[in-house]
Structures are given as C-alpha cells and as structure tokens.
Write an enzyme that holds these catalytic residues in place. Structure first.
Site, PDB file in Angstrom:
ATOM      1  N   ASP A 196      -1.697  -6.187   3.096  1.00  0.00           N
ATOM      2  CA  ASP A 196      -3.133  -6.145   2.805  1.00  0.00           C
ATOM      3  C   ASP A 196      -3.565  -4.692   2.621  1.00  0.00           C
ATOM      4  OD1 ASP A 196      -5.616  -7.304   2.306  1.00  0.00           O
ATOM      5  OD2 ASP A 196      -6.243  -7.183   4.409  1.00  0.00           O
ATOM      6  N   CYS A 197      -2.735  -3.953   1.887  1.00  0.00           N
ATOM      7  CA  CYS A 197      -2.928  -2.506   1.790  1.00  0.00           C
ATOM      8  C   CYS A 197      -3.848  -2.141   0.625  1.00  0.00           C
ATOM      9  CB  CYS A 197      -1.580  -1.806   1.643  1.00  0.00           C
ATOM     10  SG  CYS A 197      -1.661  -0.026   1.958  1.00  0.00           S
TER      11      CYS A 197
END
Length: 299
Positions: A196-197
């Site tokens: 979830d960068c």
C-alpha cells in the site's frame, strides 16, 4: 475521534464490527498510555483510515507515535513486517501488542508526506523507499503470499461483478482473472512487499529523508508493489485531460526506474485496481467507480 476514522471504519468494516471497536478506543488508548508509560501530546488528524494515531512522549522524553489499528487480514502482519525491516525504508517499531493491533512507533513528521511534493519528484522518492523494503523474507515468515491473494481474487471478482450488476465490462473481469493466474504462477522472485505504498504512506523523517508507514504486507514479486503508485492521487488522475496516457506513462516510468517488466507491472496494477474498485463499489465507497476506470485504462 477523527471523523475520517469513524466514516471509513463503518463503511469498510460494517456497523457490527466497527461500532464496538470505535467505542472501545478511548479505553484502549488509556490502557496503553499507562502500560508503556506514555504521555499524550495530541491526536493526529485526519489520521489513518482504520487506525487512531496519537503523538506521545516516552518516559525518557523521546517522541513516539502510538497507533491503535483495526486488525484484519490486511493489517495482521504489520508489526512482523516492520520488525523485519528494522527501520530500513520504514518507520521503526518500538513495541507492540499484535493481538490488539497496538503499535508503538518512532515519531516521523505526520503532517509531511510525499503528497507535499510534485508528482514527478514524489515518484522518485517513493522508488528509493521501495528499494529498501524489497528484502528476502526469512523462511518462517508468516506474511500472506501474493499468490494466495491472487487465488482469492480469481474467485471473488467474478462473483462481486455479477452481484453488483456488472458495473464494468465482463471482458475486463475475465482479463483480470486470467492475469491473476498467469502472473501469480510466474513470479521471478519473492520479496517483502509494502502493498500500500502510495505517496500518503511515505512520511518525512529525521534519520532518513523519507520512510514508509502503514504497510499491508505481502510476500511476492516487486512488480506487485507498484499498483498503489500507478493509481496514486486518484482524484487528480481522473481529472486529467488524458488520464489513460498518464496511467500508462506511470507504468512505463516505474518499470524503467526499477528495472522491472512493464507488462507485469501493468498486469498487477490492473488486477489491483479492478479488485479494489469492485470492493469499493460493494461498500458504497465513491472511489470505486474511479478505480474501475483505472483498470479499464490499463487493459
């Protein structure tokens, strides 16, 4: 209680699960402030989508962050991933109670993320952070596998698409299911992934320029980890004159910057946008329609 947290917890987790968890948060916060001898400074606003985040001081005066998170399949291994990274590319874990979703973290600059930078510069910085995170996991690592998540998506995407009255072309779902099976079975190497960068999950720090927070960790190939960046700044993206060109340019640039196969980056980005988009539509999240559009632009 941050308004954003209440809205997202109820929408994403449902009233039955979210309301008791939200109601208990003040007591849980008080419990861990006392247990770890912490002094409360302030609540971070708007804060996390599924966590209450408090700025605190430890007994010796060191600044820290207390995170009280909702535990689900996506967040259950956050502490394990942070411990594995040991501060390399990510916020440092100071203490934890994994079963309660409670983490004591080093203090970063909560109000300064990569969203404060122009997109091109933010992408450059995000790439450098990811290079540090993609390490070989230990053999006994319990973090979920991308291959298993892909297998789940092959079953849930067609069912959800049908149940929602086919909010996007069925051919797009068929392509995503095919990509799930093909990409999952042919991953060239397995590393620890943030999963979830996006720019909002990379904060300014003191011991490093930028550090990642809030992983939803998985184990899989690096190309999988770029999906969040391909669809990042979603509201701005869909307002572009030629959003499809922007999305495809991101895929090419990120692939080249990290020496990854462009087709694999595009494929995983499409799968993630479609799976997430269908889920968002199912829970009434307004981002769902835009995510389905991203998937179509990537097809």
């Amino acid at each position: 209680m941050p308004d954003r947290l209440v809205r997202t917890a109820v929408r994403w987790c449902g009233e039955e699960a979210a309301r008791p968890w939200l109601a208990a948060l003040p007591d849980v916060a008080a419990e861990y402030l006392a247990r770890w001898n912490l002094r409360l400074e302030r609540t971070v606003l708007p804060g996390g989508a599924l966590s209450l985040t408090l700025l605190v001081r430890r007994e010796d005066g060191t600044p820290a962050t207390l995170k009280l998170g909702f535990v689900d399949r996506y967040t259950a291994h956050e502490a394990e991933a942070l411990a594995m990274w040991a501060g390399r590319g990510a916020v440092r874990l100071l203490d934890s109670d994994v079963s309660r979703g409670t983490l004591l973290l080093e203090r970063l600059q909560p109000d300064v993320s990569l969203r404060s930078l122009p997109e091109d510069r933010a992408m450059l910085e995000a790439v450098e952070v990811l290079r540090h995170l993609w390490i070989t996991p230990p053999e006994d690592c319990g973090i979920d596998l991308v291959a298993d998540r892909a297998g789940l998506w092959t079953r849930t995407m067609p069912r959800r698409h049908a149940a929602l009255g086919e909010p996007c072309p069925k051919a797009l779902v068929d392509e995503a299911v095919h990509l799930c099976a093909e990409l999952a079975a042919s991953q060239p190497r397995i590393v620890a992934l943030h999963a979830d960068c996006h720019h909002g999950n990379i904060l300014a720090a003191e011991r490093a320029k930028w550090l990642a927070i809030d992983p939803r960790p998985m184990l899989g190939e690096p190309a999988f980890d770029l999906g969040a960046l391909v669809r990042d700044r979603l509201a701005t993206l869909v307002a572009e004159t030629r959003p499809q060109a922007v999305v495809r340019r991101r895929v090419t640039w990120l692939s080249d910057a990290l020496d990854l196969d462009t087709d694999r980056v595009r494929g995983w980005a499409l799968v993630q946008a479609l799976a997430l988009g269908l889920w968002c539509v199912s829970v009434g999240d307004p981002a769902g329609e835009d995510l389905l559009s991203v998937a179509e632009w990537l097809a």
